[in-house]
Enzyme design. Structure first.
Site, mmCIF file in Angstrom:
data_model
loop_
_atom_site.group_PDB
_atom_site.id
_atom_site.type_symbol
_atom_site.label_atom_id
_atom_site.label_comp_id
_atom_site.label_asym_id
_atom_site.label_seq_id
_atom_site.Cartn_x
_atom_site.Cartn_y
_atom_site.Cartn_z
ATOM 1 C CB SER A 1 -0.881 0.015 1.253
ATOM 2 O OG SER A 1 -1.366 1.330 1.461
ATOM 3 C CG HIS B 1 -3.855 -1.949 -1.237
ATOM 4 N ND1 HIS B 1 -4.927 -2.801 -1.351
ATOM 5 C CD2 HIS B 1 -4.201 -1.056 -0.275
ATOM 6 C CE1 HIS B 1 -5.871 -2.456 -0.500
ATOM 7 N NE2 HIS B 1 -5.467 -1.391 0.171
ATOM 8 C CG ASP C 1 -5.273 2.240 0.980
ATOM 9 O OD1 ASP C 1 -6.137 1.357 1.120
ATOM 10 O OD2 ASP C 1 -4.057 2.054 1.223
ATOM 11 C CG MET D 1 -8.896 6.881 2.355
ATOM 12 S SD MET D 1 -7.888 7.204 3.791
ATOM 13 C CE MET D 1 -6.977 5.658 3.886
ATOM 14 C CG HIS E 1 -9.266 -0.563 0.271
ATOM 15 N ND1 HIS E 1 -8.549 -0.588 1.454
ATOM 16 C CD2 HIS E 1 -10.571 -0.676 0.637
ATOM 17 C CE1 HIS E 1 -9.379 -0.694 2.478
ATOM 18 N NE2 HIS E 1 -10.611 -0.738 2.017
ATOM 19 C CG MET F 1 -11.458 2.675 2.769
ATOM 20 S SD MET F 1 -9.852 2.880 3.535
ATOM 21 C CE MET F 1 -8.841 2.816 2.074
ATOM 22 C CG MET G 1 -11.033 -2.824 6.359
ATOM 23 S SD MET G 1 -9.532 -2.452 5.423
ATOM 24 C CE MET G 1 -8.603 -1.457 6.606
ATOM 25 C CG ASP H 1 -5.711 -2.769 4.012
ATOM 26 O OD1 ASP H 1 -4.656 -2.353 4.527
ATOM 27 O OD2 ASP H 1 -6.392 -2.119 3.190
HETATM 28 C C1 DX5 Z 1 -5.997 1.821 5.878
HETATM 29 C C2 DX5 Z 1 -5.620 1.380 4.481
HETATM 30 C C3 DX5 Z 1 -4.411 0.522 4.406
HETATM 31 C C4 DX5 Z 1 -3.136 1.112 4.948
HETATM 32 C C5 DX5 Z 1 -2.373 -0.036 5.553
HETATM 33 O O1 DX5 Z 1 -7.305 2.294 5.909
HETATM 34 O O2 DX5 Z 1 -6.693 0.626 3.904
HETATM 35 O O3 DX5 Z 1 -4.219 -0.027 3.104
HETATM 36 O O4 DX5 Z 1 -2.337 1.769 4.009
HETATM 37 O O5 DX5 Z 1 -1.254 0.435 6.195
HETATM 38 P P1 DX5 Z 1 -0.459 -0.371 7.311
HETATM 39 O O6 DX5 Z 1 0.149 -1.580 6.664
HETATM 40 O O7 DX5 Z 1 0.530 0.631 7.771
HETATM 41 O O8 DX5 Z 1 -1.448 -0.749 8.404
HETATM 42 ZN ZN ZN Z 2 -6.306 -0.490 1.943
#
Ligand code: DX5
Ligand code: ZN
Length: 216
Positions: free
Chosen positions: A8, A33, A35, A37, A66, A68, A137, A175
């Site tokens: 990620s 990956h 993210d 948001m 991903h 969110m 998660m 994740d």
């Molecule tokens: C959090 C994200 C993750 C995040 C994971 O909401 O979905 O993908 O980047 O990071 P680490 O490995 O640091 O927990």
């Molecule tokens: Zn993620």
């Protein structure tokens, strides 16, 4: 099939994104990956279509996107155009999950759903036939660098049983708070794909860390 590593980039250096993607291209990472948001579904903002497209232009690994975000169904085609190969929507954010998953598949992407830590894996029973992957998660979504929630093991084992009963071939991805300290135990519980942010990007040599995680 051996387990997959999906770094990620959320906590990588965005001023050096080109170098980060080049490093991932040359590494043993299986996926990249991303993210997304929206500041509504989670209390944080990250990046959107222009950044995904620009990453896609140079990435040599599939993009594992991903979402969110609320109402993900509004933008499925845009994510496809931007270069998403796997698209994960949150169960808690979808009004009609079955329809959304079918649309993702029809657009030519792998369809995946994510559950927040408090959502029971049982809710997925009716949807397994439409799911290429489930993203469990293992922290509250929103930020990298949080601590892994130990109660996740039971959820993963239950989901693994549900998938083998259904015979659907759905992969399990985790994740949040994942790294060399818990990868083996998670794989034994049934995990196929590991999203890892901080453990890779805080390492002195991220590519070497990816190799180590891949070879565990
Ligand atoms: C959090 C994200 C993750 C995040 C994971 O909401 O979905 O993908 O980047 O990071 P680490 O490995 O640091 O927990
Ligand atoms: Zn993620």
């Amino acid at each position: 099939m051996s387990h997959q590593i999906a770094p990620s980039i959320l906590n990588s250096n965005f001023l050096r994104l080109h170098d980060v993607i080049t490093m991932l291209n040359n590494s043993e990472a299986d996926l990249i990956h991303l993210d997304i948001m929206d500041g509504v579904f989670v209390p944080n903002l990250s990046f959107g279509f222009p950044v995904i497209s620009q990453i896609n232009a140079i990435a040599e690994k599939p993009l594992d996107v991903h979402l969110m975000t609320v109402k993900p169904e509004r933008y499925l085609e845009r994510y496809k155009e931007a270069g998403a190969d796997i698209l994960t929507v949150h169960y808690e954010a979808c009004d009609d999950l079955e329809k959304t998953l079918k649309e993702i598949t029809a657009l030519g992407m792998k369809a995946s759903v994510s559950l927040k830590p408090a959502t029971s894996v049982e809710v997925l029973r009716p949807f397994l036939a439409y799911l290429d992957m489930v993203l469990i998660m293992t922290v509250e979504p929103g930020y990298g660098g949080q601590s892994f929630m130990e109660e996740s093991y039971e959820r993963i084992k239950t989901l693994r049983r549900m998938i083998s009963e259904a015979g659907s071939g759905t992969l399990i991805e985790v994740d949040g708070g994942v790294g060399s300290q818990n990868l083996v135990q998670l794989r034994e519980a049934g995990v196929d794909v590991f999203v890892i942010g901080t453990s890779i990007f805080r390492a002195e040599d991220p590519a070497a860390m990816i190799r180590e995680l891949k070879q565990m």
